[in-house]
Design a protein around this motif. Structure first.
Motif, short mmCIF file in Angstrom:
data_model
loop_
_atom_site.label_atom_id
_atom_site.label_comp_id
_atom_site.label_asym_id
_atom_site.label_seq_id
_atom_site.Cartn_x
_atom_site.Cartn_y
_atom_site.Cartn_z
N GLN A 283 0.82 -1.20 0.00
CA GLN A 283 0.00 0.00 0.00
C GLN A 283 0.86 1.26 0.00
N SER A 284 1.87 1.26 0.86
CA SER A 284 2.74 2.44 0.94
C SER A 284 3.51 2.64 -0.35
N THR A 285 4.04 1.55 -0.91
CA THR A 285 4.80 1.65 -2.15
C THR A 285 3.92 2.11 -3.30
N GLY A 286 2.69 1.57 -3.37
CA GLY A 286 1.78 1.99 -4.43
C GLY A 286 1.47 3.47 -4.38
N GLY A 287 1.23 3.98 -3.16
CA GLY A 287 0.97 5.41 -3.03
C GLY A 287 2.15 6.27 -3.41
N GLU A 288 3.34 5.85 -2.99
CA GLU A 288 4.54 6.62 -3.31
C GLU A 288 4.81 6.59 -4.81
N ILE A 289 4.65 5.42 -5.44
CA ILE A 289 4.90 5.32 -6.87
C ILE A 289 3.88 6.14 -7.66
N GLN A 290 2.62 6.11 -7.23
CA GLN A 290 1.61 6.91 -7.91
C GLN A 290 1.93 8.40 -7.80
N GLN A 291 2.34 8.82 -6.62
CA GLN A 291 2.70 10.24 -6.45
C GLN A 291 3.92 10.59 -7.29
N TYR A 292 4.88 9.67 -7.32
CA TYR A 292 6.07 9.92 -8.14
C TYR A 292 5.70 9.99 -9.62
N GLU A 293 4.78 9.12 -10.07
CA GLU A 293 4.38 9.11 -11.46
C GLU A 293 3.67 10.41 -11.83
N GLU A 294 2.81 10.89 -10.95
CA GLU A 294 2.11 12.14 -11.22
C GLU A 294 3.08 13.31 -11.29
N GLN A 295 4.01 13.36 -10.36
CA GLN A 295 4.99 14.44 -10.39
C GLN A 295 5.85 14.38 -11.65
N GLY A 296 6.26 13.14 -12.01
CA GLY A 296 7.06 12.99 -13.23
C GLY A 296 6.29 13.40 -14.46
N GLU A 297 4.98 13.08 -14.51
CA GLU A 297 4.16 13.46 -15.65
C GLU A 297 4.04 14.97 -15.76
N GLU A 298 3.90 15.64 -14.62
CA GLU A 298 3.83 17.09 -14.63
C GLU A 298 5.13 17.70 -15.15
N ILE A 299 6.23 17.12 -14.72
CA ILE A 299 7.52 17.65 -15.16
C ILE A 299 7.72 17.43 -16.67
N ARG A 300 7.35 16.23 -17.18
CA ARG A 300 7.51 15.95 -18.60
C ARG A 300 6.64 16.87 -19.45
N LEU A 301 5.37 17.06 -19.03
CA LEU A 301 4.48 17.94 -19.77
C LEU A 301 5.02 19.37 -19.78
N ALA A 302 5.52 19.79 -18.62
CA ALA A 302 6.07 21.15 -18.55
C ALA A 302 7.28 21.32 -19.49
N ARG A 303 8.11 20.27 -19.59
CA ARG A 303 9.27 20.36 -20.48
C ARG A 303 8.85 20.38 -21.95
N ILE A 304 7.86 19.54 -22.29
CA ILE A 304 7.38 19.54 -23.66
C ILE A 304 6.78 20.88 -24.01
N GLU A 305 5.97 21.41 -23.12
CA GLU A 305 5.38 22.72 -23.35
C GLU A 305 6.45 23.79 -23.53
N ARG A 306 7.46 23.75 -22.70
CA ARG A 306 8.51 24.76 -22.78
C ARG A 306 9.27 24.66 -24.11
N SER A 307 9.53 23.40 -24.52
CA SER A 307 10.25 23.22 -25.79
C SER A 307 9.43 23.73 -26.96
N LEU A 308 8.13 23.39 -26.98
CA LEU A 308 7.26 23.85 -28.05
C LEU A 308 7.13 25.37 -28.04
N PHE A 309 7.03 25.95 -26.89
CA PHE A 309 6.91 27.40 -26.78
C PHE A 309 8.16 28.10 -27.31
#
Length: 481
Positions: A30-56
């Motif tokens: 349970q703890s690992t699943g929650g941490e991995i999900q949070q890590y995945e969400e944060q990583g997704e935000e960072i990737r989207l932000a980088r793609i947006e910045r590159s396109l901009f």
């Protein structure tokens, strides 16, 4: 097998281990699943932000989306995601997989909805932070003229869509794949731990149950009559104490069995002597060797009396040891009982040349006794003292009050009792005189019966003696309320 102590002990150990490992597995999962999900969400935000910045930056440099397709393909490969870019009218102008180029793309109506759980973000200035919500899309906006940046609203130049699912070679390194791998490792690790625990539990259960099994086997053999059974267990815990208790019980049973056999042999011997004498007299009379005169009849009477007395003693002893000896205790004057017993023994003492004296205080309190049984104790002690006191000796009967009891003593000036014999003189058929003659040894039951009768009254009997200095027997009786 199911009801055995070993099986139940092993089952209890295994149940505790399985519950513990299962609890740890669920907690870590349970703890690992929650941490991995949070890590995945944060990583997704960072990737989207980088793609947006590159396109901009690309749009800011060229002023349009010219040659954007190679950059989108590169970003799709770099981030391991499907990247789709549409213009303001919804037409796809770049696709990392080149499948939707030039097509109208609306995630709500398209059969290939690339949205998952992220939201729309906008780039208003080159240094603005991306905003995320519930869709994986971003509206890319271009600023107005430089001098109007602060007062003019930014203009939308396109919409970015990204797939939340990793694709291609990066799928094996995704957080979900990592989470599944961790779950597999936890599951196999838990199963391995249970298997190891099962082996250890089996060994521990055998180690713990071994002394109990040894005790069970020894107890079974002991119940079958093998009183030599002993348990060898050197532990200092409860099991060690149990083994010591068992060995002590086996010692007592072995000693009791030895005494029983000895009693049977001694009883047979004691009965055989008068019966043999009676049989001899009767055979001699029948053969005409002896005349049935008064002397012969008197001898036969003495043998019958001795036999009757021995049977009575055995009966009294058996009843006393079984706790079934009938007694009727009531307040009684112990002084009068002592004088009466001394008077009855004086004739036998005078014949042997032994004096008997009484040393009592002016008054002794009444005691709660069965006068007949305590008189029997006094007679046995006096008879024993007369038998072991030589001519010219003396016997003194005394009495005193002591701690809620009256203590009565019978002391003689006889030959005394050796130290090695003193602990055994109250045992049945035990004689200090190993010759077993009636002149000195008696039947060997008098002191045993005396001890049982005194103990039945709630008192205690003791003996003190030194060889050559006589013996002193004392017993206590409770005061009458």
């Amino acid at each position: 097998m199911i009801h055995s102590f070993k099986f139940r002990l092993m089952a209890a150990f295994l149940l505790v281990i399985v519950v513990t490992i299962g609890t740890i597995y669920l907690f870590v999962r349970q703890s690992t699943g929650g941490e991995i999900q949070q890590y995945e969400e944060q990583g997704e935000e960072i990737r989207l932000a980088r793609i947006e910045r590159s396109l901009f930056l690309h749009y800011s440099r060229w002023g349009d989306w010219q040659d954007i397709q190679p950059y989108v393909e590169q970003m799709g490969t770099l981030f391991g995601q499907r990247v789709v870019l549409t213009d303001t009218s919804g037409v796809v102008i770049a696709d990392s997989k080149k499948e939707l180029l030039g097509k109208q793309y609306h995630p709500n109506s398209s059969g290939r909805d690339l949205r998952s759980g992220r939201g729309k973000g906008s780039l208003e200035t080159p240094y603005s932070s991306p905003e995320s919500s519930e869709k994986m899309e971003s509206t890319i906006q271009a600023p107005g003229p430089q001098e109007e940046t602060e007062s003019t609203s930014p203009q939308s130049v396109g919409t970015l869509y990204t797939s939340p699912e990793p694709s291609g070679e990066t799928a094996s390194t995704s957080p979900q794949s990592l989470f599944q791998s961790i779950n597999r490792f936890l599951l196999w690790g838990g199963l391995l731990a249970v298997a190891i625990a099962l082996v250890i539990t089996f060994a521990l259960s055998r180690y713990i149950s071994a002394p109990i099994q040894a005790l069970t086997l020894s107890a079974k053999r002991l119940g079958q009559g093998d009183f030599s059974q002993r348990v060898k267990f050197n532990s200092k815990g409860e099991l060690g104490e149990l083994a010591q208790t068992f060995n002590s019980m086996a010692d007592d049973l072995e000693q009791a069995e030895e005494l029983r056999r000895k009693m049977v042999a001694d009883t047979a011997h004691e009965l055989r002597t008068p019966l043999s004498n009676i049989q001899g007299y009767l055979e001699a009379i029948g053969d005409g060797v002896i005349e049935p005169d008064s002397a012969t009849i008197h001898s036969l009477y003495e043998e019958v009396t001795l036999l009757s007395r021995l049977v009575d003693d055995l009966q009294d002893l058996a009843l006393a040891e079984a706790g079934e000896l009938k007694m009727f205790p009531q307040p009684a004057d112990i002084s009068g009982l002592i004088h009466q017993a001394v008077a009855g023994a004086s004739v036998q003492a005078a014949v042997k040349g032994v004096s008997v004296a009484v040393a009592l205080p002016a008054q002794l309190p009444e005691v709660n006794i069965d006068s007949h049984r305590i008189g029997q104790v006094l007679r046995n002690l006096l008879k024993n003292a007369i038998a072991y006191t030589s001519q010219g000796g003396s016997i003194t009967v005394s009495g005193r009050q002591r701690d809620g009891f009256v203590e009565v003593g019978v002391a003689d000036s006889g030959e005394g009792i050796p130290a090695e014999d003193l602990p055994n003189i109250f045992e049945r058929f035990y004689r200090v005189d190993k010759s077993r003659t009636r002149a000195t040894g008696g039947s060997g039951l008098g002191l045993t019966i005396a001890r049982r009768l005194v103990e039945a009254h709630g008192g205690r009997i003791e003996a003190r003696s030194e060889p050559g200095k006589g013996s002193n027997f004392t017993f206590t009786l409770p005061l009458a309320e």
